[in-house]
Write a protein that holds these residues in place. Sequence first.
Motif, mmCIF file in Angstrom:
data_model
loop_
_atom_site.group_PDB
_atom_site.id
_atom_site.type_symbol
_atom_site.label_atom_id
_atom_site.label_comp_id
_atom_site.label_asym_id
_atom_site.label_seq_id
_atom_site.Cartn_x
_atom_site.Cartn_y
_atom_site.Cartn_z
ATOM 1 N N GLN A 327 67.183 51.867 26.980
ATOM 2 C CA GLN A 327 66.765 51.624 28.378
ATOM 3 C C GLN A 327 65.755 50.482 28.459
ATOM 4 O O GLN A 327 65.730 49.727 29.434
ATOM 5 C CB GLN A 327 66.173 52.912 28.970
ATOM 6 N N ALA A 328 64.905 50.364 27.413
ATOM 7 C CA ALA A 328 63.910 49.282 27.412
ATOM 8 C C ALA A 328 64.589 47.917 27.246
ATOM 9 O O ALA A 328 63.976 46.888 27.532
ATOM 10 C CB ALA A 328 62.895 49.510 26.289
ATOM 11 N N GLN A 357 60.439 45.086 26.345
ATOM 12 C CA GLN A 357 59.256 44.516 27.012
ATOM 13 C C GLN A 357 57.944 45.047 26.448
ATOM 14 O O GLN A 357 56.874 44.531 26.768
ATOM 15 C CB GLN A 357 59.337 44.770 28.537
ATOM 16 N N PHE A 372 55.415 62.071 32.476
ATOM 17 C CA PHE A 372 54.997 60.686 32.688
ATOM 18 C C PHE A 372 56.203 59.785 32.476
ATOM 19 O O PHE A 372 56.815 59.772 31.413
ATOM 20 C CB PHE A 372 53.868 60.278 31.728
ATOM 21 N N THR A 373 56.525 59.054 33.515
ATOM 22 C CA THR A 373 57.657 58.134 33.400
ATOM 23 C C THR A 373 57.397 56.877 34.237
ATOM 24 O O THR A 373 56.708 56.937 35.256
ATOM 25 C CB THR A 373 58.978 58.806 33.845
ATOM 26 N N GLY A 382 60.558 61.852 32.201
ATOM 27 C CA GLY A 382 59.195 61.849 31.657
ATOM 28 C C GLY A 382 58.979 62.937 30.625
ATOM 29 O O GLY A 382 57.850 63.200 30.209
ATOM 30 N N LEU A 383 60.049 63.598 30.205
ATOM 31 C CA LEU A 383 59.897 64.672 29.207
ATOM 32 C C LEU A 383 60.370 64.263 27.816
ATOM 33 O O LEU A 383 60.132 64.978 26.844
ATOM 34 C CB LEU A 383 60.672 65.917 29.652
ATOM 35 N N SER A 386 57.579 63.698 25.203
ATOM 36 C CA SER A 386 56.852 64.963 25.099
ATOM 37 C C SER A 386 57.611 65.916 24.181
ATOM 38 O O SER A 386 57.045 66.535 23.263
ATOM 39 C CB SER A 386 56.712 65.552 26.497
ATOM 40 N N PHE A 411 58.906 53.028 17.103
ATOM 41 C CA PHE A 411 58.491 54.416 16.906
ATOM 42 C C PHE A 411 58.769 54.778 15.443
ATOM 43 O O PHE A 411 59.862 54.521 14.937
ATOM 44 C CB PHE A 411 59.262 55.363 17.824
HETATM 45 P P1 ADP Z 1 61.373 58.911 30.269
HETATM 46 O O1 ADP Z 1 62.136 58.132 29.270
HETATM 47 O O2 ADP Z 1 62.204 59.952 30.938
HETATM 48 O O3 ADP Z 1 60.607 58.074 31.236
HETATM 49 P P2 ADP Z 1 59.730 59.519 28.038
HETATM 50 O O4 ADP Z 1 58.733 60.592 27.821
HETATM 51 O O5 ADP Z 1 60.804 59.410 27.052
HETATM 52 O O6 ADP Z 1 60.258 59.743 29.480
HETATM 53 O O7 ADP Z 1 58.967 58.135 28.098
HETATM 54 C C1 ADP Z 1 57.811 57.990 28.852
HETATM 55 C C2 ADP Z 1 57.560 56.541 29.153
HETATM 56 O O8 ADP Z 1 57.254 55.821 27.972
HETATM 57 C C3 ADP Z 1 58.735 55.803 29.696
HETATM 58 O O9 ADP Z 1 58.879 55.975 31.097
HETATM 59 C C4 ADP Z 1 58.429 54.364 29.359
HETATM 60 O O10 ADP Z 1 57.525 53.804 30.280
HETATM 61 C C5 ADP Z 1 57.687 54.497 28.046
HETATM 62 N N1 ADP Z 1 58.556 54.196 26.909
HETATM 63 C C6 ADP Z 1 59.098 55.069 26.040
HETATM 64 N N2 ADP Z 1 59.803 54.416 25.076
HETATM 65 C C7 ADP Z 1 59.718 53.120 25.335
HETATM 66 C C8 ADP Z 1 60.210 51.931 24.712
HETATM 67 N N3 ADP Z 1 60.981 51.975 23.623
HETATM 68 N N4 ADP Z 1 59.888 50.745 25.267
HETATM 69 C C9 ADP Z 1 59.120 50.693 26.365
HETATM 70 N N5 ADP Z 1 58.603 51.758 26.992
HETATM 71 C C10 ADP Z 1 58.912 52.952 26.505
#
Ligand code: ADP
Length: 437
Positions: A327-328, A357, A372-373, A382-383, A386, A411
Amino acid sequence: MGAPRPPWYVRYQLQRSTQLIAFHKAELTGRAQPLELTWNARLYPLGSVAVFYPSYRGRGQSMVRPLKELLVFFLVLFGACGGIVALTVAQFMSPIRRLEQRADAMARGELADPVIVGGEGDEIGRLTLALEEMRRALRDKLRSTEEVNLDLERAVQMRTADLARKNRELAETLDKLTRAQEQLVRSEKLASIGQLVAGIAHEINNPVNAIVNTVGPLEQAIDDIDSADPAARGEAARDVREMVRVVQRGAQRTKAIVTALHNYSRTDDESVVDFDIDRSIDDSLELLRHLLKDKTVTKRYGDVGRVRGHAGQVNQVFMNLLTNAAQALSNRPDATITIQTTGDADHVEVKIADNGQGIPPDILPRIWDPFFTTKDVGEGTGLGLSIVHELVERHGGTIECNTQLGVGTTFTVKLPRQIPVAVKTRTKGASLLSRSG
Ligand code: ADP
């Protein structure tokens, strides 16, 4: 009747001694004093003067009777005195003994009966009165202490009841929270499963369409072979083989998707199994193919081998991290996901990096928080992270996020080869949402 002549030793004592002189023969006792005259500094002895009185023996039988009477008198006197003393002591002792017994009884806590007061006439009376006052004071104190105790007991009972009620309320709240949490986790799963199913439906649709669209012409081509002249048969056979390969590819693709789906569906499996980390990542990639279509996936597998844990839960970790990475990277021309696995005797390490990004520093501490999303409704719940954090912790592992704005995010998941026993026994209902960032 004259006195008998004293013997020589008495005569000698009469002249020389002033001590007591016993004249046994005459039963006389007395003292003598020599008489002397000093004339012209010379001393002239004049003789001695002696005074004798009859000794006891000399008194004879006449003294025996009065002496006996005196003895009897004194004996009677002693007896009477003894009796009086005994009576007096008895008179004093019995009330004192009674007081002593009463004091003992009071010491044992028997304060109900009064100490009988005979009056203040004597010391015993005053002592009895003092003891009675002490008994009353003690009884009153005891009563007030008992009342205080009762009050305390009532207060403690009320507090205990209050605590028990609060405890019940807390237990109910905890129960509700646990249910709500399970509900949320379920809804997150449903949401991701929804997305997954949509993707998979699309994925399966292509090979199935290919098969369906090929089967008709294939049938036709086989019929044509039968009716074709020998020269055209070779051409028709090539077409048939080509169409069979299309069907084969479609079937294999469908099988691969179904196998990956089957592995992913073990997410809720609580049993601990040996599984291959690299294959687990491959399964996730297979299911996310629709999201990764226009992206380069670079795999640097270190052939880390097998780990022991909850295969489905670890699959879900990779699914969530890969989904976030994909998605990123949406709408990026050079979108690349790099997956690297390394391992030693005790641990395996999986790095999932994207050149997206990056995560802004102000939101970085919050990415692990439930709900948090930064994504649009329907795209993110946002889960994901977590749940990832919780699942990694359950396996006794760690997860880290390194990110740089405009460069990308990595990660790093580190898992022990063997899930620790304490973690293994944790119940399924344990919090999936509570954790620190
Ligand atoms: P969700 O994907 O449903 O938003 P997550 O808990 O998986 O919930 O992620 C929380 C937030 O962390 C995302 O909304 C995003 O802003 C940020 N995030 C997670 N992984 C990435 C990534 N690989 N690149 C950029 N931002 C990320």
